[in-house]
Design an enzyme around this catalytic site. Structure first.
Site, mmCIF file in Angstrom:
data_model
loop_
_atom_site.group_PDB
_atom_site.id
_atom_site.type_symbol
_atom_site.label_atom_id
_atom_site.label_comp_id
_atom_site.label_asym_id
_atom_site.label_seq_id
_atom_site.Cartn_x
_atom_site.Cartn_y
_atom_site.Cartn_z
ATOM 1 C CD GLU A 429 47.892 37.425 53.759
ATOM 2 O OE1 GLU A 429 47.641 38.450 52.460
ATOM 3 O OE2 GLU A 429 49.109 38.159 54.205
ATOM 4 C CG ASP A 503 50.862 39.914 51.814
ATOM 5 O OD1 ASP A 503 52.164 38.744 52.611
ATOM 6 O OD2 ASP A 503 50.448 39.842 51.321
ATOM 7 C CG ASP A 505 48.464 43.983 53.319
ATOM 8 O OD1 ASP A 505 48.298 43.259 53.930
ATOM 9 O OD2 ASP A 505 48.553 43.674 52.525
ATOM 10 C CG ASP A 507 44.100 42.470 52.527
ATOM 11 O OD1 ASP A 507 42.135 42.622 53.183
ATOM 12 O OD2 ASP A 507 43.332 42.731 52.068
#
Length: 815
Positions: A429, A503, A505, A507
């Site tokens: 990403e 990641d 998180d 997103d």
């Protein structure tokens, strides 16, 4: 065979020929009988036993099946059928139930007198389960009597014994998979749920109950609508093209064919085939008949009703199946499967029967429901146009790739190795993390492909739209397999490990889900072959004084907190008991944590652990195996404990002498017996052997099991440099040190891969010697399809319901 002479040291003569008989052969080569010795094989053992109960239901003798996962890793399958015969076998000279459990190719399904239709045909199912179990117990309720027998690794441990009277009938088989055979012996709730739900759909009216005593979970499946409800269940998170499920059933030449189908606005097909309740995941003749008849019937109707012009090409099978959800179920007196695991049907006559049944019934349905027919054909025509557009997009992509620098995308940092079985592609990403990964990787076998932003949601787009997305085209080119039913070739894959690294998180989770949706919908064979992985970067970095450590999961964090809690701590027992610190204290706490887990299992069975603890034998450390409940009607309930089957039988006999009459044995959790005489029930505590082992270890450490729970006096004191804290119980000691572990601790939560420098990324996430990755496997196609439809589809309501149902389970929510 070879004509080369054998060396003298490797002499090959009659002495090298080994003959394996019966159970011994199964234990030596288990994969021949159950497919493999991994997770799939363990669950296949359950299916073999459950299928026997389903065969009783097909014969009209069973209406309820219970499957109970026990705390010790064993599982019980109980039904209310006729019960396995217990009379002496004419030729074998032992009870029929023992013949069934110990002899291969022995059963009641080789002729049609007992079972007209059956999934278990080879007579090796339950005998294989017995052979591959550490132990197996069978309980038969038949002709007013309860019989019991125990086996260990396939051999009878006890004879068939009468243990009481009952008004019920049926069979209960309880077994524990042998750790000497299986790599993993844990039963997975989701896998069992999927199969048992299927069986309930395929056998309308049968109630199947699944329980997990350790987790306290229970689910019941019963569907009066059969496979019609199955299709509705599969499509409940999609928008149907026509509200009514097309469903028909017909018997022809002793073969029963059931078909249910419905089109939705999805862009993929979901067709499930079954033969005698067995999920034929590789299809077979019934699936071939369905596919060919569907394409022919729809084209015939479209031509006859001028929905397809004379100069237009016929609709392809791919076109007419877009958005189709269908279930095909065939019940065959003498099915021919490929192997014992039965994944493909081979009966040639079934294909023609399915073709004619579908053609006749679907043609009639279309004539009676022209609006539905027009909606289905319009969807197929739209799919045909999209397929032609996708072909042009693929051709354009290939031409552009050939004109550019080579055929590989410029943003791909490729590896030098050309052996696909050794290479891996990291889809990373963002450019920042991609830069760190490129610097930290091993260039020999690790390739890096950064993706920017969020790729297209392929759940809401046809292939022509998918191919217009630049990031998707880049991935397709890098992987090298092509895309689409006509062009995809798994053998052309340039990497056998495709690792999604995003990641930790919200997103990152969204991007990971979009990528998984793309692979599952457009390149499903990559998932089926196990080529897709998810990187597991650390969740935390913890620091306390000079101690620094990466933490990969919440469970590991809990374990580390416990270890940190014992630093500079000393536990001193009262009354000149042991004094524990350092490694000794850590090992003792691990022992207590094992006790704590087992205590939770006992409580999950509705037994107060403190009460159960009082019945432990203080000398041997043995725990009772049974909690016995004597129901005296209006006089109330009485609880007693028995350590084994012998003491259980003795307890029953004593109770019958006290009461002056026979006790009726009632199955725990089953239908209630009539209350005209006292009833005996028992709960088997499958944690008892493990608790007994732990009690011995606890005694060796200098403590009695009674000190696990609070008593009148403290069990000891906890000392550090400043305080002296009284501890009321050993479980209390465990909790106190967990709290101590969090003091003075700095916990850093990692969210972005860009927060790590190249060396950290290599050390924690990319180094094959230390990294951890999750392999994406397809265990339950129905569940996977449903989940992608809920999370990524157009219909909002199922997604809202999913969020509401799981809101309380969310951890680390970013808001």
């Amino acid at each position: 065979m070879t004509n080369e002479p054998q060396p003298a040291s490797g002499a090959y003569d009659a002495t090298q020929i080994t003959v394996l008989e019966g159970i011994e052969a199964v234990r030596k080569r288990p994969a021949m009988y159950i497919g493999d010795t991994g997770e799939r094989g363990v669950h296949h053992c359950v299916y073999e036993v459950v299928d026997n109960s389903i065969d009783e239901a097909l014969a009209g003798h069973c209406s309820r099946i219970q499957v109970i996962i026990h705390a010790d890793g064993s599982i019980a399958i109980n039904d209310d059928g006729r019960g396995i015969p217990v009379d002496m076998h004419a030729t074998e000279g032992k009870p029929a139930v023992e013949v069934v459990l110990t002899t291969l190719h022995a059963g009641g399904k080789f002729d049609n007198s007992s079972y007209k239709v059956s999934g278990g045909l080879h007579g090796v199912g339950v005998s294989c389960v017995n052979a591959l179990s550490e132990w197996l117990e069978v309980e038969v309720r038949r002709d007013g009597t309860v019989y019991h027998q125990r086996y260990e690794r396939g051999a009878p441990k006890t004879g068939l014994e009468r243990i009481g009277k009952t008004r019920e009938s049926g069979t209960q088989i309880t077994f524990k998979p042998d750790e000497q055979i299986f790599g993993a012996t844990t039963f997975q709730w989701d896998i069992l749920t999927s199969r048992l739900r299927e069986l309930a759909f395929l056998n309308r009216g049968v109630c199947i109950v699944l329980e997990d005593e350790g987790q306290g979970r229970r689910e019941s499946f019963q569907y009066e609508g059969g496979i019609r409800e199955f299709v509705e269940h599969l499509n409940r998170s999609k928008q149907a093209v026509h509200p009514e499920v097309i469903c028909f059933e017909q018997m022809r030449d002793d073969i029963q064919v059931e078909i249910a189908m419905q089109y939705s606005d999805a862009f993929t097909e979901n067709i499930y085939s079954f033969a005698n309740n067995i999920n034929t995941i590789e299809g077979g003749t019934h699936m071939s008949g369905f596919r060919s008849a569907l394409t022919r019937t729809i084209n015939q109707y479209a031509r006859a009703n001028k929905l397809l012009k004379d100069n237009q090409d016929a609709l392809s099978g791919e076109d007419v199946r877009e958005g189709l959800t269908a279930v095909i179920s065939a019940k065959i007196p003498d099915p021919q499967f490929e192997g014992q695991t039965k994944t493909k049907l081979g009966n040639g006559e079934v294909q023609g029967i399915v073709e004619s049944v579908l053609n006749e019934n679907l043609s009639t349905f279309f004539e009676e429901h022209p609006n539905v027919a027009r909606a289905v054909i319009q969807k197929a025509l739209t799919a045909s146009r999209a397929r032609q557009a996708a072909r042009k997009a693929r051709d354009l992509t290939r031409r552009k790739g050939a004109l550019d620098s080579g055929s590989l995308p410029g943003k791909l940092a490729d590896c030098s190795c050309r052996d696909a079985s050794k290479t891996e592609l990291y889809i990373v990403e963002g450019d920042s993390a991609g830069g760190s990964a490129k610097q930290g990787r091993d260039r020999e076998f690790q390739a890096i492909l950064p993706v920017r932003g969020k790729v297209i949601n392929v759940e809401k787009a046809r292939l022509d739209k998918v191919l217009s997305n630049e990031e998707i085209r880049t991935m397709i080119t890098a992987i090298g397999t092509g895309i689409g039913e006509d062009e995809f070739n798994i053998d052309s894959a340039r990497y056998h490990r495709i690792v999604i690294m995003t990641d930790a998180d919200v997103d990152g989770a969204h991007i990971r889900t979009l990528l998984l949706t793309f692979f599952y919908r457009q390149m499903p064979e990559l998932v089926e072959r196990g080529y897709i992985y998810i990187a597991q970067p650390p969740l935390y970095k913890i620091k306390r004084r000079k101690h620094e450590q990466y933490i990969e999961s919440e469970e590991q964090l809990t374990r580390v907190l416990l270890e940190l809690g014992i630093e500079e701590q000393v536990f001193e027992a009262v009354d000149s008991g042991p004094r524990l610190a350092g490694d000794e204290l850590r090992d003792f706490l691990m022992l207590l944590s094992h006790f704590e887990r087992q205590a939770d299992q006992v409580r999950a069975k509705g037994i107060p652990f403190e009460e159960y603890l009082r019945h432990c034998d203080p000398e041997s450390g043995a725990f009772p195996q049974y909690r016995v409940e004597i129901d005296r009607g209006e006089e109330g309930l009485e609880y007693r404990y028995a350590f084994d089957e012998t003491s259980l039988r003795t307890l029953r006999e004593e109770a019958e002498r006290e009461l002056g009459g026979e006790l009726e044995i009632e199955l725990k959790g089953g239908p209630r017996a009539l209350n005209d005489r006292p009833v005996l029930r028992w709960t088997e505590v499958f944690s008892a052997p493990r608790l007994s082992e732990l009690a011995v270890r606890l005694k060796e450490a200098g403590f009695e099991v009674g000190r696990l729970c609070p008593g009148e006096q403290p069990v000891g004191h906890l000392y550090d440099q400043e305080d002296c804290i009284p501890v009321d119980s050993l479980f209390g000691l465990l909790e106190s040190l967990r709290r101590e572990g969090r003091k003075g601790l700095t916990i850093q939560r990692y969210k972005g891969l860009g927060e790590m420098n190249p060396q950290q990324l290599w050390d924690t996430t990319m180094d094959p010697g230390r990294r951890k990755m999750t392999r994406v496997m397809l265990e339950d196609a129905v569940k996977a399809d449903e989940m992608f439809s809920i999370l990524m589809g157009d219909d909002v309501e199922p997604r809202r319901a999913f969020i509401e149902a799981n809101a309380l389970n969310v951890q680390n929510l970013d808001i």
